[in-house]
Design a protein around this motif. Structure first.
Motif, PDB file in Angstrom:
ATOM      1  N   THR A   2     -24.647   5.672   8.404  1.00 15.34           N
ATOM      2  CA  THR A   2     -26.071   5.952   8.481  1.00 15.34           C
ATOM      3  C   THR A   2     -26.761   4.996   9.450  1.00 15.34           C
ATOM      4  O   THR A   2     -26.430   3.811   9.510  1.00 15.34           O
ATOM      5  CB  THR A   2     -26.715   5.824   7.091  1.00 15.34           C
ATOM      6  N   THR A   3     -27.721   5.524  10.188  1.00 18.72           N
ATOM      7  CA  THR A   3     -28.498   4.707  11.107  1.00 18.72           C
ATOM      8  C   THR A   3     -29.802   4.306  10.440  1.00 18.72           C
ATOM      9  O   THR A   3     -30.536   5.165   9.945  1.00 18.72           O
ATOM     10  CB  THR A   3     -28.789   5.475  12.402  1.00 18.72           C
ATOM     11  N   TYR A   4     -30.074   3.007  10.438  1.00 23.57           N
ATOM     12  CA  TYR A   4     -31.272   2.487   9.794  1.00 23.57           C
ATOM     13  C   TYR A   4     -32.222   1.922  10.840  1.00 23.57           C
ATOM     14  O   TYR A   4     -31.803   1.453  11.897  1.00 23.57           O
ATOM     15  CB  TYR A   4     -30.910   1.393   8.782  1.00 23.57           C
ATOM     16  N   SER A   5     -33.489   1.969  10.512  1.00 25.07           N
ATOM     17  CA  SER A   5     -34.522   1.411  11.380  1.00 25.07           C
ATOM     18  C   SER A   5     -35.020   0.108  10.763  1.00 25.07           C
ATOM     19  O   SER A   5     -35.459   0.091   9.608  1.00 25.07           O
ATOM     20  CB  SER A   5     -35.678   2.406  11.524  1.00 25.07           C
ATOM     21  N   ILE A   6     -34.943  -0.971  11.517  1.00 23.80           N
ATOM     22  CA  ILE A   6     -35.376  -2.285  11.041  1.00 23.80           C
ATOM     23  C   ILE A   6     -36.767  -2.562  11.615  1.00 23.80           C
ATOM     24  O   ILE A   6     -36.940  -2.603  12.831  1.00 23.80           O
ATOM     25  CB  ILE A   6     -34.393  -3.389  11.451  1.00 23.80           C
ATOM     26  N   GLN A   7     -37.744  -2.748  10.719  1.00 26.54           N
ATOM     27  CA  GLN A   7     -39.131  -2.928  11.132  1.00 26.54           C
ATOM     28  C   GLN A   7     -39.791  -4.034  10.323  1.00 26.54           C
ATOM     29  O   GLN A   7     -39.322  -4.376   9.228  1.00 26.54           O
ATOM     30  CB  GLN A   7     -39.910  -1.611  10.935  1.00 26.54           C
ATOM     31  N   PRO A   8     -40.904  -4.604  10.831  1.00 27.65           N
ATOM     32  CA  PRO A   8     -41.672  -5.559  10.013  1.00 27.65           C
ATOM     33  C   PRO A   8     -42.109  -4.911   8.706  1.00 27.65           C
ATOM     34  O   PRO A   8     -42.542  -3.750   8.687  1.00 27.65           O
ATOM     35  CB  PRO A   8     -42.861  -5.904  10.907  1.00 27.65           C
ATOM     36  N   ALA A   9     -42.000  -5.656   7.614  1.00 25.70           N
ATOM     37  CA  ALA A   9     -42.231  -5.068   6.292  1.00 25.70           C
ATOM     38  C   ALA A   9     -43.695  -4.980   5.907  1.00 25.70           C
ATOM     39  O   ALA A   9     -44.036  -4.247   4.963  1.00 25.70           O
ATOM     40  CB  ALA A   9     -41.471  -5.885   5.238  1.00 25.70           C
ATOM     41  N   GLY A  10     -44.574  -5.709   6.590  1.00 27.56           N
ATOM     42  CA  GLY A  10     -45.980  -5.744   6.205  1.00 27.56           C
ATOM     43  C   GLY A  10     -46.625  -4.385   5.976  1.00 27.56           C
ATOM     44  O   GLY A  10     -47.271  -4.154   4.940  1.00 27.56           O
ATOM     45  N   PRO A  11     -46.473  -3.424   6.902  1.00 24.14           N
ATOM     46  CA  PRO A  11     -47.134  -2.119   6.716  1.00 24.14           C
ATOM     47  C   PRO A  11     -46.632  -1.339   5.506  1.00 24.14           C
ATOM     48  O   PRO A  11     -47.289  -0.366   5.101  1.00 24.14           O
ATOM     49  CB  PRO A  11     -46.793  -1.384   8.025  1.00 24.14           C
ATOM     50  N   PHE A  12     -45.500  -1.712   4.927  1.00 23.03           N
ATOM     51  CA  PHE A  12     -44.938  -0.957   3.805  1.00 23.03           C
ATOM     52  C   PHE A  12     -45.279  -1.589   2.447  1.00 23.03           C
ATOM     53  O   PHE A  12     -44.823  -1.110   1.418  1.00 23.03           O
ATOM     54  CB  PHE A  12     -43.423  -0.851   3.963  1.00 23.03           C
ATOM     55  N   ILE A  13     -46.059  -2.679   2.472  1.00 21.03           N
ATOM     56  CA  ILE A  13     -46.445  -3.354   1.232  1.00 21.03           C
ATOM     57  C   ILE A  13     -47.878  -2.950   0.887  1.00 21.03           C
ATOM     58  O   ILE A  13     -48.765  -3.024   1.747  1.00 21.03           O
ATOM     59  CB  ILE A  13     -46.348  -4.885   1.378  1.00 21.03           C
ATOM     60  N   PRO A  14     -48.143  -2.500  -0.361  1.00 19.13           N
ATOM     61  CA  PRO A  14     -47.213  -2.450  -1.490  1.00 19.13           C
ATOM     62  C   PRO A  14     -46.593  -1.081  -1.749  1.00 19.13           C
ATOM     63  O   PRO A  14     -45.555  -0.980  -2.390  1.00 19.13           O
ATOM     64  CB  PRO A  14     -48.126  -2.831  -2.657  1.00 19.13           C
ATOM     65  N   ASP A  15     -47.238   0.003  -1.283  1.00 17.04           N
ATOM     66  CA  ASP A  15     -46.894   1.348  -1.776  1.00 17.04           C
ATOM     67  C   ASP A  15     -45.453   1.729  -1.470  1.00 17.04           C
ATOM     68  O   ASP A  15     -44.703   2.142  -2.365  1.00 17.04           O
ATOM     69  CB  ASP A  15     -47.853   2.383  -1.175  1.00 17.04           C
ATOM     70  N   VAL A  86     -30.798  -5.041  -1.095  1.00 18.19           N
ATOM     71  CA  VAL A  86     -30.430  -3.728  -0.556  1.00 18.19           C
ATOM     72  C   VAL A  86     -30.284  -2.758  -1.722  1.00 18.19           C
ATOM     73  O   VAL A  86     -29.670  -3.082  -2.749  1.00 18.19           O
ATOM     74  CB  VAL A  86     -29.117  -3.817   0.248  1.00 18.19           C
ATOM     75  N   HIS A  87     -30.852  -1.569  -1.562  1.00 15.26           N
ATOM     76  CA  HIS A  87     -30.757  -0.520  -2.589  1.00 15.26           C
ATOM     77  C   HIS A  87     -29.285  -0.209  -2.877  1.00 15.26           C
ATOM     78  O   HIS A  87     -28.474  -0.105  -1.942  1.00 15.26           O
ATOM     79  CB  HIS A  87     -31.475   0.740  -2.100  1.00 15.26           C
ATOM     80  N   PRO A  88     -28.891  -0.069  -4.142  1.00 15.95           N
ATOM     81  CA  PRO A  88     -27.479   0.172  -4.476  1.00 15.95           C
ATOM     82  C   PRO A  88     -26.863   1.368  -3.765  1.00 15.95           C
ATOM     83  O   PRO A  88     -25.680   1.343  -3.415  1.00 15.95           O
ATOM     84  CB  PRO A  88     -27.507   0.379  -5.996  1.00 15.95           C
ATOM     85  N   GLU A  89     -27.641   2.420  -3.526  1.00 20.55           N
ATOM     86  CA  GLU A  89     -27.090   3.610  -2.877  1.00 20.55           C
ATOM     87  C   GLU A  89     -26.776   3.382  -1.403  1.00 20.55           C
ATOM     88  O   GLU A  89     -26.093   4.204  -0.784  1.00 20.55           O
ATOM     89  CB  GLU A  89     -28.058   4.777  -3.022  1.00 20.55           C
ATOM     90  N   HIS A  90     -27.276   2.293  -0.837  1.00 16.25           N
ATOM     91  CA  HIS A  90     -27.059   2.018   0.592  1.00 16.25           C
ATOM     92  C   HIS A  90     -26.145   0.819   0.824  1.00 16.25           C
ATOM     93  O   HIS A  90     -25.998   0.379   1.970  1.00 16.25           O
ATOM     94  CB  HIS A  90     -28.404   1.794   1.286  1.00 16.25           C
ATOM     95  N   ARG A  91     -25.552   0.308  -0.231  1.00 16.84           N
ATOM     96  CA  ARG A  91     -24.629  -0.804  -0.062  1.00 16.84           C
ATOM     97  C   ARG A  91     -23.281  -0.321   0.463  1.00 16.84           C
ATOM     98  O   ARG A  91     -22.909   0.827   0.263  1.00 16.84           O
ATOM     99  CB  ARG A  91     -24.443  -1.535  -1.403  1.00 16.84           C
ATOM    100  N   ARG A  92     -22.587  -1.199   1.130  1.00 11.11           N
ATOM    101  CA  ARG A  92     -21.295  -0.895   1.760  1.00 11.11           C
ATOM    102  C   ARG A  92     -21.412   0.247   2.772  1.00 11.11           C
ATOM    103  O   ARG A  92     -20.487   1.030   2.955  1.00 11.11           O
ATOM    104  CB  ARG A  92     -20.240  -0.560   0.695  1.00 11.11           C
ATOM    105  N   ASN A  93     -22.580   0.301   3.398  1.00 15.68           N
ATOM    106  CA  ASN A  93     -22.808   1.342   4.411  1.00 15.68           C
ATOM    107  C   ASN A  93     -23.336   0.728   5.708  1.00 15.68           C
ATOM    108  O   ASN A  93     -23.846   1.444   6.561  1.00 15.68           O
ATOM    109  CB  ASN A  93     -23.794   2.381   3.868  1.00 15.68           C
ATOM    110  N   GLY A  94     -23.234  -0.588   5.830  1.00 22.97           N
ATOM    111  CA  GLY A  94     -23.670  -1.251   7.052  1.00 22.97           C
ATOM    112  C   GLY A  94     -25.116  -1.699   7.043  1.00 22.97           C
ATOM    113  O   GLY A  94     -25.572  -2.344   7.998  1.00 22.97           O
TER     114      GLY A  94
END
Length: 269
Positions: A2-15, A86-94
């Motif tokens: 799976t390809t993940y997007s790494i971004q600053p977390a501020g805009p996603f807090i709190p909702d 890391v969410h359990p469903e996304h572990r061991r997936n890079g």
């Protein structure tokens, strides 16, 4: 993978971070909830030099992981990896490596020492050691340390080396085609012709072409070698609508003078 997007977390807090906090709380882990609470009251905004708080988004846009980088209270001038989950469903997936990599790159750009506490789970210590951390037992609250030199060494080991430019020098004269007359030089073939017209071969090649042919016509062998060398240099007729380059007139005349060839539509020069 799976390809993940790494971004600053501020805009996603709190909702957007709340579902991840609930999932972590189900495992008895409360670090994500602490991130939301500390961000809300302003006690931790990850805005001091070198600090960062990053979120990893899955292809659906959901926050699947979070990781922070703050000043280390135990070691002057060091940074510390904190609030990493890391969410359990996304572990061991890079995802963990995809999230930790930018954090560590930012850290070593600002300091020479990065610390962490890998006592939260049995899987934490092997993961951080795989990222280059070394275990220590001399500082309270710190289980592992990463030094800048080690992080840089690992980055060099995993980064693919750039392709080296092809060496087009001739094996006989060690010159490049652009530096000599193409009639007498072609590094892509086994033959090399010196200006006097003698046919030689590259070192280590079969030298049988220097022997007389069955006809005993050594000059004829040399003549055919010159024409063959010339044609190989120009190359075969390309496809795709591109026309083969025409032989320069001056080289045609030189071939005629050297070989005494009679070309169609022209007299013997």
């Amino acid at each position: 993978m799976t390809t993940y997007s790494i971004q600053p977390a501020g805009p996603f807090i709190p909702d957007a971070l709340a579902p991840l906090a609930d999932r972590a709380a189900g495992e008895g882990i409360h670090i994500v909830a602490r991130v939301i609470r500390a961000w809300g009251d302003g006690s931790e905004r990850y805005d001091r030099p070198g600090e960062a708080l990053l979120a990893a988004l899955d292809p659906a846009g959901n926050v699947a992981g979070i990781g922070g980088l703050t000043e280390c209270p135990n070691v002057d001038g060091a940074l510390r990896v904190r609030r990493f989950y890391v969410h359990p469903e996304h572990r061991r997936n890079g995802l963990a490596r995809a999230l930790a990599g930018p954090l560590l790159d930012r850290a070593i750009a600002n300091t020479s020492i990065v610390t962490c506490n890998a006592g939260a789970s049995d899987a934490a210590a092997p993961f951080w050691e795989a990222m280059g951390f070394q275990p220590i037992a001399t500082e309270p609250g710190i289980t592992h340390v990463l030094r800048r030199a080690e992080r840089l060494r690992r980055r060099l080991e995993t980064r693919p080396l750039p392709a080296e430019p092809a060496d087009d020098r001739c094996g006989t004269c060690l010159q490049r085609p652009a530096d000599v007359e193409p009639l007498f030089h072609n590094s892509r073939t086994d033959r090399h012709l010196d200006p006097a017209g003698a046919t030689t071969t590259k070192p280590g090649r079969d030298r049988s072409d220097r022997r007389r042919s069955g006809t005993g016509d050594l000059q004829g062998d040399r003549d055919r070698a010159v024409v063959d060398q010339f044609d190989r240099h120009v190359g075969p007729e390309p496809t795709g609508g591109h026309r083969r380059p025409q032989r320069p007139q001056v080289l045609d005349d030189r071939l005629d003078q050297r070989l005494g060839l009679l070309r169609p539509g022209r007299g013997n020069v």
